[in-house]
Design a protein around this motif. Structure first.
Motif, PDB file in Angstrom:
ATOM      1  N   MET A   1      -9.604  30.919   9.809  1.00 28.65           N
ATOM      2  CA  MET A   1     -10.588  31.605  10.190  1.00 28.65           C
ATOM      3  C   MET A   1     -11.069  31.204  11.432  1.00 28.65           C
ATOM      4  O   MET A   1     -11.406  31.775  12.427  1.00 28.65           O
ATOM      5  CB  MET A   1     -11.935  31.630   9.212  1.00 28.65           C
ATOM      6  CG  MET A   1     -12.897  32.510   9.851  1.00 28.65           C
ATOM      7  SD  MET A   1     -14.177  32.663   8.427  1.00 28.65           S
ATOM      8  CE  MET A   1     -15.448  33.618   9.358  1.00 28.65           C
ATOM      9  N   PHE A   2     -10.916  29.917  11.544  1.00 31.84           N
ATOM     10  CA  PHE A   2     -11.223  29.187  13.074  1.00 31.84           C
ATOM     11  C   PHE A   2     -10.257  29.131  13.844  1.00 31.84           C
ATOM     12  O   PHE A   2      -9.049  29.013  13.437  1.00 31.84           O
ATOM     13  CB  PHE A   2     -11.576  27.571  12.733  1.00 31.84           C
ATOM     14  CG  PHE A   2     -12.992  27.594  12.141  1.00 31.84           C
ATOM     15  CD1 PHE A   2     -14.369  27.857  12.621  1.00 31.84           C
ATOM     16  CD2 PHE A   2     -13.092  27.152  10.829  1.00 31.84           C
ATOM     17  CE1 PHE A   2     -15.394  27.835  12.070  1.00 31.84           C
ATOM     18  CE2 PHE A   2     -14.180  27.030   9.963  1.00 31.84           C
ATOM     19  CZ  PHE A   2     -15.345  27.196  10.863  1.00 31.84           C
ATOM     20  N   SER A   3     -10.352  29.187  15.190  1.00 31.38           N
ATOM     21  CA  SER A   3      -9.418  28.907  16.020  1.00 31.38           C
ATOM     22  C   SER A   3      -8.785  27.460  16.052  1.00 31.38           C
ATOM     23  O   SER A   3      -9.130  26.824  15.629  1.00 31.38           O
ATOM     24  CB  SER A   3      -9.720  29.530  17.582  1.00 31.38           C
ATOM     25  OG  SER A   3     -10.749  28.495  17.987  1.00 31.38           O
ATOM     26  N   ALA A   4      -7.674  27.562  16.714  1.00 35.90           N
ATOM     27  CA  ALA A   4      -7.116  26.255  17.125  1.00 35.90           C
ATOM     28  C   ALA A   4      -7.872  25.328  17.636  1.00 35.90           C
ATOM     29  O   ALA A   4      -8.085  24.078  17.384  1.00 35.90           O
ATOM     30  CB  ALA A   4      -5.518  26.325  18.004  1.00 35.90           C
ATOM     31  N   HIS A   5      -8.660  25.798  18.830  1.00 35.10           N
ATOM     32  CA  HIS A   5      -9.645  24.775  19.581  1.00 35.10           C
ATOM     33  C   HIS A   5     -10.636  24.285  18.582  1.00 35.10           C
ATOM     34  O   HIS A   5     -11.060  23.160  18.830  1.00 35.10           O
ATOM     35  CB  HIS A   5     -10.096  25.826  20.635  1.00 35.10           C
ATOM     36  CG  HIS A   5      -9.339  26.142  21.916  1.00 35.10           C
ATOM     37  ND1 HIS A   5      -8.782  24.862  22.449  1.00 35.10           N
ATOM     38  CD2 HIS A   5      -8.992  26.982  22.363  1.00 35.10           C
ATOM     39  CE1 HIS A   5      -7.952  25.657  23.444  1.00 35.10           C
ATOM     40  NE2 HIS A   5      -8.187  26.789  23.345  1.00 35.10           N
ATOM     41  N   ALA A   6     -11.209  25.305  17.833  1.00 32.24           N
ATOM     42  CA  ALA A   6     -12.454  24.802  16.967  1.00 32.24           C
ATOM     43  C   ALA A   6     -11.550  23.748  15.856  1.00 32.24           C
ATOM     44  O   ALA A   6     -12.578  23.022  15.556  1.00 32.24           O
ATOM     45  CB  ALA A   6     -12.785  25.957  16.058  1.00 32.24           C
ATOM     46  N   ALA A   7     -10.551  23.966  15.231  1.00 35.58           N
ATOM     47  CA  ALA A   7     -10.078  23.138  14.529  1.00 35.58           C
ATOM     48  C   ALA A   7      -9.966  21.572  15.167  1.00 35.58           C
ATOM     49  O   ALA A   7     -10.166  20.545  14.518  1.00 35.58           O
ATOM     50  CB  ALA A   7      -8.779  23.563  13.710  1.00 35.58           C
ATOM     51  N   THR A   8      -9.176  21.869  16.380  1.00 36.32           N
ATOM     52  CA  THR A   8      -9.173  20.466  17.255  1.00 36.32           C
ATOM     53  C   THR A   8     -10.405  19.624  17.372  1.00 36.32           C
ATOM     54  O   THR A   8     -10.617  18.524  17.212  1.00 36.32           O
ATOM     55  CB  THR A   8      -8.286  20.822  18.472  1.00 36.32           C
ATOM     56  OG1 THR A   8      -7.277  21.277  18.218  1.00 36.32           O
ATOM     57  CG2 THR A   8      -8.065  19.626  19.242  1.00 36.32           C
ATOM     58  N   ALA A   9     -11.266  20.494  17.796  1.00 35.17           N
ATOM     59  CA  ALA A   9     -12.643  20.034  18.109  1.00 35.17           C
ATOM     60  C   ALA A   9     -13.423  19.459  16.606  1.00 35.17           C
ATOM     61  O   ALA A   9     -13.832  18.275  16.896  1.00 35.17           O
ATOM     62  CB  ALA A   9     -13.613  21.173  18.586  1.00 35.17           C
ATOM     63  N   LEU A  10     -13.339  20.079  15.573  1.00 33.97           N
ATOM     64  CA  LEU A  10     -13.717  19.600  14.367  1.00 33.97           C
ATOM     65  C   LEU A  10     -13.082  18.085  14.169  1.00 33.97           C
ATOM     66  O   LEU A  10     -13.572  17.293  13.636  1.00 33.97           O
ATOM     67  CB  LEU A  10     -13.856  20.636  13.368  1.00 33.97           C
ATOM     68  CG  LEU A  10     -14.904  21.752  13.295  1.00 33.97           C
ATOM     69  CD1 LEU A  10     -14.533  22.586  12.315  1.00 33.97           C
ATOM     70  CD2 LEU A  10     -16.002  21.229  13.325  1.00 33.97           C
ATOM     71  N   ALA A  11     -11.542  18.084  14.390  1.00 32.03           N
ATOM     72  CA  ALA A  11     -11.136  17.009  13.974  1.00 32.03           C
ATOM     73  C   ALA A  11     -11.780  15.657  14.953  1.00 32.03           C
ATOM     74  O   ALA A  11     -11.490  14.634  14.589  1.00 32.03           O
ATOM     75  CB  ALA A  11      -9.619  17.184  13.968  1.00 32.03           C
ATOM     76  N   LEU A  12     -11.643  16.068  16.070  1.00 36.92           N
ATOM     77  CA  LEU A  12     -12.172  14.764  17.117  1.00 36.92           C
ATOM     78  C   LEU A  12     -13.577  14.571  16.851  1.00 36.92           C
ATOM     79  O   LEU A  12     -13.841  13.473  16.789  1.00 36.92           O
ATOM     80  CB  LEU A  12     -12.222  15.552  18.623  1.00 36.92           C
ATOM     81  CG  LEU A  12     -10.992  15.668  19.322  1.00 36.92           C
ATOM     82  CD1 LEU A  12     -10.860  16.534  20.472  1.00 36.92           C
ATOM     83  CD2 LEU A  12     -10.185  14.356  19.559  1.00 36.92           C
ATOM     84  N   VAL A  13     -14.332  15.517  16.556  1.00 43.21           N
ATOM     85  CA  VAL A  13     -15.797  15.067  15.899  1.00 43.21           C
ATOM     86  C   VAL A  13     -15.826  14.275  14.716  1.00 43.21           C
ATOM     87  O   VAL A  13     -16.425  13.298  14.629  1.00 43.21           O
ATOM     88  CB  VAL A  13     -16.797  16.483  15.860  1.00 43.21           C
ATOM     89  CG1 VAL A  13     -18.161  15.839  15.081  1.00 43.21           C
ATOM     90  CG2 VAL A  13     -16.931  17.169  17.312  1.00 43.21           C
ATOM     91  N   ASP A  14     -15.078  14.515  13.811  1.00 42.89           N
ATOM     92  CA  ASP A  14     -15.076  14.044  12.637  1.00 42.89           C
ATOM     93  C   ASP A  14     -14.368  12.620  12.640  1.00 42.89           C
ATOM     94  O   ASP A  14     -15.015  11.698  12.111  1.00 42.89           O
ATOM     95  CB  ASP A  14     -13.828  14.715  11.671  1.00 42.89           C
ATOM     96  CG  ASP A  14     -14.062  14.201  10.360  1.00 42.89           C
ATOM     97  OD1 ASP A  14     -14.985  13.700   9.752  1.00 42.89           O
ATOM     98  OD2 ASP A  14     -12.979  13.980   9.749  1.00 42.89           O
TER      99      ASP A  14
END
Length: 182
Positions: free
Chosen positions: A1-14
């Motif tokens: 459901m999330f785009s690749a940018h959102a997934a990358t962003a969440l991984a960086l934040v995590d």
């Protein structure tokens, strides 16, 4: 459901928290990071932190200070070392844009720096013409950059809180197990 940018962003934040936000906003401020998902990263960081003020304050501060540091680096590099960041392929700023923002600075002065930093798409572009064609000091430029970046990040914070609250409402409406599966 999330785009690749959102997934990358969440991984960086995590993994890195506010440090990742600082780094991405510093690169964006330095005109190099316009290809990085700074807005997505910030909203993801706010969603991850929650909607409490104390939880999002480090994320907010990291974004504002990062953007200001990045723009100040460009300002000093142009002023002191005669660097032309627009000649680099990483910097997506053409001559027409520089001419346009130069006219904007000529007409409005230092408040144009703050105003341009509050507008998506023009953030940081006044660092080059301000350094080249004015007597503005680096601290005054940094202060104007900080004011505009704070307004911009404040608007992003409102979006992030709305998204976080929307996820909370969706969790209540759909059931926490279904939302957790996303």
């Amino acid at each position: 459901m999330f785009s690749a940018h959102a997934a990358t962003a969440l991984a960086l934040v995590d993994s890195y928290g506010a440090v990742a936000v600082f780094a991405v906003f510093a690169l964006e401020g330095a005109l190099v990071g316009k290809v990085l998902p700074a807005r997505t990263l910030f909203v993801a960081a706010v969603v991850a932190a929650g909607v409490e003020a104390l939880a999002v304050l480090p994320v907010f501060a990291a974004a504002v200070i990062g953007a200001t540091v990045g723009q100040s680096v460009v300002f000093v590099a142009v002023r002191r070392f005669d660097v032309d960041p627009t000649s680099l392929p990483l910097v997506p700023v053409g001559d027409g844009v520089i001419d346009g923002v130069s006219r904007w600075f000529d007409r409005w002065g230092l408040p144009a720096v703050a105003a341009s930093n509050a507008v998506p798409g023009t953030r940081g572009w006044l660092a080059v013409p301000t350094a080249n064609a004015s007597a503005v000091s680096a601290p005054r430029f940094a202060a104007a950059s900080l004011v505009g970046s704070a307004a911009y990040v404040g608007a992003l914070l409102a979006v992030g809180v709305a998204v976080a609250l929307g996820f909370g409402s969706a969790a209540e409406f759909l059931g926490a197990e279904w939302v957790a599966a996303l």
